[in-house]
Design a protein around this motif. Structure first.
Motif, PDB file in Angstrom:
ATOM      1  N   PHE A 337     -15.066 -15.141 -13.073  1.00 39.44           N
ATOM      2  CA  PHE A 337     -14.132 -15.880 -12.237  1.00 39.44           C
ATOM      3  C   PHE A 337     -13.098 -15.400 -13.011  1.00 39.44           C
ATOM      4  O   PHE A 337     -12.433 -15.727 -13.872  1.00 39.44           O
ATOM      5  N   TYR A 338     -12.016 -14.471 -12.251  1.00 40.68           N
ATOM      6  CA  TYR A 338     -10.823 -14.286 -12.393  1.00 40.68           C
ATOM      7  C   TYR A 338      -9.865 -14.632 -11.368  1.00 40.68           C
ATOM      8  O   TYR A 338      -9.803 -13.531 -10.330  1.00 40.68           O
ATOM      9  N   SER A 339      -9.294 -15.784 -11.319  1.00 40.78           N
ATOM     10  CA  SER A 339      -8.781 -16.296 -10.161  1.00 40.78           C
ATOM     11  C   SER A 339      -7.597 -15.604  -9.604  1.00 40.78           C
ATOM     12  O   SER A 339      -7.331 -15.620  -8.277  1.00 40.78           O
ATOM     13  N   ARG A 340      -6.951 -14.285 -10.241  1.00 44.29           N
ATOM     14  CA  ARG A 340      -6.088 -13.669  -9.919  1.00 44.29           C
ATOM     15  C   ARG A 340      -6.423 -12.787  -8.851  1.00 44.29           C
ATOM     16  O   ARG A 340      -5.622 -12.078  -8.044  1.00 44.29           O
ATOM     17  N   ARG A 341      -7.718 -12.664  -8.536  1.00 44.37           N
ATOM     18  CA  ARG A 341      -8.149 -11.735  -7.377  1.00 44.37           C
ATOM     19  C   ARG A 341      -8.023 -12.586  -6.120  1.00 44.37           C
ATOM     20  O   ARG A 341      -7.767 -11.801  -5.052  1.00 44.37           O
ATOM     21  N   ILE A 342      -7.734 -13.921  -6.029  1.00 43.73           N
ATOM     22  CA  ILE A 342      -7.622 -14.694  -4.826  1.00 43.73           C
ATOM     23  C   ILE A 342      -6.080 -14.681  -4.597  1.00 43.73           C
ATOM     24  O   ILE A 342      -5.354 -14.923  -5.422  1.00 43.73           O
ATOM     25  N   GLY A 343      -5.615 -14.060  -3.577  1.00 38.68           N
ATOM     26  CA  GLY A 343      -4.134 -14.052  -3.158  1.00 38.68           C
ATOM     27  C   GLY A 343      -3.419 -12.586  -3.991  1.00 38.68           C
ATOM     28  O   GLY A 343      -2.354 -12.543  -3.939  1.00 38.68           O
ATOM     29  N   ARG A 344      -4.266 -11.614  -4.295  1.00 40.62           N
ATOM     30  CA  ARG A 344      -3.898 -10.393  -4.822  1.00 40.62           C
ATOM     31  C   ARG A 344      -3.118  -9.619  -3.957  1.00 40.62           C
ATOM     32  O   ARG A 344      -2.899  -9.835  -2.574  1.00 40.62           O
ATOM     33  N   ASN A 345      -2.474  -8.558  -4.308  1.00 41.72           N
ATOM     34  CA  ASN A 345      -1.691  -7.550  -3.514  1.00 41.72           C
ATOM     35  C   ASN A 345      -2.734  -6.819  -2.568  1.00 41.72           C
ATOM     36  O   ASN A 345      -3.777  -6.631  -3.126  1.00 41.72           O
ATOM     37  N   PRO A 346      -2.142  -6.612  -1.285  1.00 40.49           N
ATOM     38  CA  PRO A 346      -3.158  -5.763  -0.539  1.00 40.49           C
ATOM     39  C   PRO A 346      -3.701  -4.593  -0.849  1.00 40.49           C
ATOM     40  O   PRO A 346      -3.203  -3.970  -1.982  1.00 40.49           O
ATOM     41  N   HIS A 347      -5.063  -4.120  -0.859  1.00 41.76           N
ATOM     42  CA  HIS A 347      -5.675  -2.886  -1.156  1.00 41.76           C
ATOM     43  C   HIS A 347      -4.924  -1.626  -0.545  1.00 41.76           C
ATOM     44  O   HIS A 347      -5.043  -0.716  -1.148  1.00 41.76           O
ATOM     45  N   ARG A 348      -4.331  -1.820   0.596  1.00 41.57           N
ATOM     46  CA  ARG A 348      -3.747  -0.684   1.347  1.00 41.57           C
ATOM     47  C   ARG A 348      -2.349  -0.756   1.404  1.00 41.57           C
ATOM     48  O   ARG A 348      -1.664  -1.758   1.142  1.00 41.57           O
ATOM     49  N   SER A 349      -1.525   0.473   1.600  1.00 41.42           N
ATOM     50  CA  SER A 349      -0.486   0.440   1.986  1.00 41.42           C
ATOM     51  C   SER A 349      -0.224   1.002   3.369  1.00 41.42           C
ATOM     52  O   SER A 349      -1.266   1.626   3.949  1.00 41.42           O
ATOM     53  N   ALA A 350       0.919   0.904   4.027  1.00 41.91           N
ATOM     54  CA  ALA A 350       0.752   1.365   5.536  1.00 41.91           C
ATOM     55  C   ALA A 350       0.993   2.770   5.427  1.00 41.91           C
ATOM     56  O   ALA A 350       1.457   3.676   4.510  1.00 41.91           O
ATOM     57  N   SER A 351       0.466   3.302   6.518  1.00 46.17           N
ATOM     58  CA  SER A 351       0.387   4.815   6.683  1.00 46.17           C
ATOM     59  C   SER A 351       1.632   5.352   7.535  1.00 46.17           C
ATOM     60  O   SER A 351       1.617   4.766   8.642  1.00 46.17           O
ATOM     61  N   LEU A 352       2.606   5.977   7.222  1.00 49.46           N
ATOM     62  CA  LEU A 352       3.617   6.276   7.870  1.00 49.46           C
ATOM     63  C   LEU A 352       3.949   7.585   8.102  1.00 49.46           C
ATOM     64  O   LEU A 352       3.836   8.681   7.283  1.00 49.46           O
ATOM     65  N   GLN A 353       4.681   7.579   9.098  1.00 51.82           N
ATOM     66  CA  GLN A 353       4.919   9.077   9.729  1.00 51.82           C
ATOM     67  C   GLN A 353       6.555   9.274   9.154  1.00 51.82           C
ATOM     68  O   GLN A 353       7.257   8.484   8.663  1.00 51.82           O
ATOM     69  N   THR A 354       6.952  10.451   9.308  1.00 49.61           N
ATOM     70  CA  THR A 354       8.303  10.921   8.945  1.00 49.61           C
ATOM     71  C   THR A 354       9.316  10.020   9.765  1.00 49.61           C
ATOM     72  O   THR A 354       9.267   9.963  10.906  1.00 49.61           O
TER      73      THR A 354
END
Length: 874
Positions: A337-354
């Motif tokens: 149990f590593y509690s920092r997994r709860i509320g972590r930064n999102p796994h993905r970033s947004a896919s942006l067009q130019t």
């Protein structure tokens, strides 16, 4: 030759004066204090002359614990204990013939500075766990939960209780008023609790105990005295509700054209924490939309080896009672149990067009969390935690001015259940843990595990007055997901199933699950006499996977280890105590390859003037890395020798310091490392203290991994000579107007710079000499243009492969200024100013110039925050 003389020095220490180091060898009788009900309620103002205290007798005859165990302390201590239906009352008289020298150092709560007393209450009477209440001569309060029979002290616990202290002509006095609702105990007609009082005379660095505990005795809580006379206590079931409100203003450089970075943001947030006593020894904690805005920033760090960095948990909800949920199954940080997994930064970033911009969440929102925890009178330690984090979306501003949402993190449920049971007169326990992570992927996020489960059993047995022990654990993990998710897991550096020369693992792209095991078995001697020793075995199978809600750095490893220590525990005219330790370990992978062998010798001396010295030297004759070439063949490192020397001054003085030096060298000077450390603490007057911790590291590695490329029908693993320098400084300033109002500043500039040259490629990865392991590129084979290196390996004027210039300079600045006011017990106001940012500077710049650029650049961001809490208590 220098290592030979160091070893001879330690051998001489081991034999010197050993005849004078005799064990006490006798079991110390338990002391008993019998309390009584009060007749009148005392005023908790630190003045113990109140007639209300006359219903009970003083107890005294404290015994010195350190430096000279078993002797009469410099100044004696006395205490009284009485109670009523809701509170336990304690009065303390700390005698001192030189009251002007008593250290009344102000600090924040849990500062533990200056003269102090600790009251240790094992109300479970499990002889392993205790509630610890501390009052300093300045009236600063502190509290801890001690677990593991005194091996672990957790200062994150913040109960509501009342205390005060005063200095007078006889020394100093303190009063405590502790609500029974903050303790946990059974329902017997007469309670019998473990009990001890510890006094620290700060200027002499002297500790004395009411119940004597010899230094050669294994355990601390188990050896406490007893508190009798608590008759017909009625359970005071805890009910606390703490709403909070946060106002936050962010100021940052405006980004032209980006509607989400217009220069400032204002946020209003609110949430609720609650604590409900289900029984007199089990508590339910709840949080809705928790806020962690005043939490200190993580220290700067950079990982050149590609493995994950561990950061400690600092969020209050997860820190409190975290000892109940911990399941550290191996050495280091590995935990189910590593509690920092709860509320972590999102796994993905947004896919942006130019031309598009995104407003991306920094962390996953914790919709709610609850934990049920405590320890029963019958010896059950129980913890259950449930938490849900929300679907997280990035809002994207399109070129046409419209907006759309894109999911970057799925709704996730985390569940942890932990239990332990004491038996054999509290000398043994057996326990278990189960964790579950479930994600609502909804046809998306094929790269993530849909579900992850882990479980484990642990045990410990102590015998012969707890001198000897046997403990261990065994764990299993099972993760499920799409073919893409499980393939990605197999390819991670910690698993490295794609290693080209491995016969026991390989990537199977058709798999949709992985099941692995791990564990540890250890036995040894923890007390009695002057010798201590232990040894054991650890394993992590290749398929073990814990990182959905645990922490696992590496798999495919078996470790054999052993340690032996010799202690000098009786002070002389020269030293207070000495210990010498010899450590040895060997690691293998599951194919049977020996990957590492290391021996180490350590010595620690606490001198009679309270200065101290630590010396450590080691030799690593065998070092291989299965993951160093990122999926390439097994790599041999050069044999390594190292030495570390640290020494420091008396920490009880207004100014103290630590100096440290580490030097590591390898055969053929392939990888040399130096580290310099300077730490200083200074408290010029009682209300103000400061500390600084500066570390400078300099490493030169001739074979630092750079890239992998295809060359004809083979793989080229490109390495380079890296000159890496890292500088960090952590500054802390604390000013306390009184025990309930303080101002704290935290600042840390951090820079790590790497410059590369002398590029080469792997030739014979397991050869002993560097000249055989790699081949250097000639000046005709390598060229640089626009930060891209081009390789013409066969000199036919055609580029065979390329790689980016790997030079880097990562610079980070983090500062926090926090004013904290506990306006009534348990209710607080925080005023926070956070300032900082990070950037990549020009690697050609000096460290000082890069730090100056970061401090003065226009990318620094400011956050102003006000947080108010109010704790309703029944």
């Amino acid at each position: 030759m220098k290592f030979k003389y160091i070893i001879l020095f330690f051998c001489a220490l081991t034999s010197a004066k050993s005849m004078g180091q005799e064990s006490t060898g006798n079991k110390i009788p338990k002391r008993i204090y019998t309390t009584k009900k009060l007749k009148n309620t005392p005023v908790i103002d630190g003045d113990i002359s109140d007639v209300a205290w006359d219903v009970v007798e003083w107890s005294t005859d404290f015994t010195e614990k350190s430096p000279d165990e078993g002797t009469e302390p410099t100044h004696q201590t006395k205490f009284k204990v009485m109670y009523d239906a809701k509170f336990l009352y304690i009065a303390i008289r700390a005698l001192d013939e030189e009251p002007d020298l008593i250290q009344q150092r102000l600090s924040r709560r849990d500062g533990f500075a200056g003269d102090r007393v600790n009251v240790i209450i094992d109300s479970y009477h499990d002889k392993r766990t205790a509630f610890v209440f501390t009052t300093t001569a300045a009236g600063v309060k502190g509290e801890e939960i001690a677990t593991g029979n005194g091996d672990n002290w957790d200062a994150s616990w913040n109960p509501i209780w009342y205390t005060n202290a005063k200095v007078d002509a006889k020394g100093w006095t303190a009063e405590m008023k502790i609500p029974f609702s903050q303790l946990r105990f059974g329902n017997a007609k007469e309670q019998i609790w473990g009990f001890n009082v510890v006094r620290n005379i700060f200027r002499k660095n002297e500790r004395s105990l009411w119940q004597r505990i010899p230094n050669d005795q294994s355990g601390f809580i188990s050896e406490a005295g007893e508190l009798h006379g608590l008759i017909n206590l009625v359970s005071q079931k805890q009910l606390e509700i703490q709403p909070f409100t946060v106002l936050q203003y962010d100021n940052y450089p405006k980004e032209v054209g980006n509607p989400y970075r217009d220069g400032s943001d204002f946020k209003l947030n609110a949430g609720l924490d609650a604590k409900i006593g289900i029984t007199n020894d089990l508590t339910l904690d709840l949080t809705i939309n928790p806020d962690f805005g005043q939490v200190e920033a993580d220290p700067g760090a950079i990982a050149l080896d590609g493995f994950q960095i561990f950061f400690r948990e600092q969020r209050p909800f997860f820190v409190e009672n975290k000892n109940i949920f911990d399941f550290e199954f191996a050495n280091g940080r590995d935990n189910l149990f590593y509690s920092r997994r709860i509320g972590r930064n999102p796994h993905r970033s947004a896919s942006l067009q130019t031309g598009e911009f995104a407003n991306e969440p920094i962390n996953s929102t914790i919709l709610g969390a609850a934990k049920f925890s405590g320890k029963t009178q019958s010896g059950w330690s129980i913890g259950v935690l449930e938490s849900v984090t929300a679907n997280e979306y990035a809002e994207i501003h399109e070129v046409e001015g419209k907006t759309r949402e894109e999911i970057v993190e799925p709704l996730t449920n985390f569940f942890i259940a932990r239990a332990q049971k004491d038996f054999n007169k509290r000398n043994s326990f057996i326990g278990g843990i189960f964790t579950a992570t479930n994600r609502n992927l909804d046809g998306n996020f094929n790269e993530l595990h849909k579900a992850a489960y882990s479980g484990g059993l642990d045990f410990q047995h102590n015998w012969h007055n707890r001198d000897y022990f046997l403990d261990g654990n065994i764990i299993m993990s099972h993760v499920l997901g799409s073919k893409e998710a499980i393939t990605a897991t197999q390819e991670t550096l910690r698993h490295n199933f794609g290693r080209v020369d491995a016969s026991h693992v390989n990537i199977d792209p058709t798999r949709t699950s992985l099941t692995g095991t791990g564990g540890r078995i250890e036995a040894g001697k923890n007390g009695g006499g002057n010798w201590r020793y232990n040894g054991g075995f650890i394993w992590r199978s290749p398929e073990l996977e814990l990182n959905d809600v645990g922490f696992l750095r590496q798999t495919d490893e078996m470790i054999q280890f052993s340690n032996i220590r010799y202690l000098w525990q009786i002070p002389t005219k020269t030293y207070r105590d000495i210990q010498v330790r010899f450590n040895q370990f060997t690691t293998y992978d599951f194919e049977g390859n020996q990957n590492k062998s290391q021996i180490e010798l350590q010595g620690n001396v606490n001198w009679i003037n309270n200065w101290w010295t630590e010396l450590e030297t080691g030799y690593i004759p065998v070092v291989y890395g299965n993951a160093y070439l990122r999926g390439g063949p097994r790599w041999r490192f050069a044999d390594e020798k190292y030495i570390a020397l640290f020494f420091g001054s008396d920490r009880s003085k207004k100014m103290s310091f630590t100096l440290g030096y580490v030097n590591s060298t390898t055969d053929e000077s392939v990888n040399n490392f130096k580290r310099y450390v300077f730490r200083m603490n200074y408290q010029p007057f009682d209300a103000f203290s400061m500390s600084i911790n500066t570390e400078f590291e300099k490493a030169r590695n001739k074979t630092q991994y750079v890239a992998e490329s295809d060359f004809n029908t083979t793989k080229r693993y490109v390495l380079g000579e890296m000159d890496n320098q890292t500088l960090s400084t952590t500054l802390r300033l604390n000013y306390s107007l009184n025990p309930n109002f303080s101002i704290q500043f935290y600042g840390q500039p951090f820079i790590s710079r790497g410059r590369y040259s002398n590029f080469n490629y792997v030739n014979e990865p397991t050869a002993k000499s560097i000249n055989d392991r790699v081949s250097m590129y000639s000046s005709n084979q390598i060229s640089l243009e626009n930060d891209i290196y081009s390789i013409d390996e066969n000199l036919n004027s055609i580029t065979d492969y390329t790689f980016e210039k790997p030079d880097f300079s990562f610079v980070q600045l983090r500062t926090n200024l926090v004013a904290r006011w506990e306006y009534i017990p348990g209710s607080e106001l925080f005023f926070v100013w956070a300032r900082g940012g990070s950037t990549n500077d020009n690697p050609r710049h000096s460290l000082s110039r890069s730090l100056k650029n970061q401090i003065t650049n226009d990318k620094i961001e400011d956050t102003f925050l006000i947080k108010a809490t109010y704790r309703f208590v029944r």
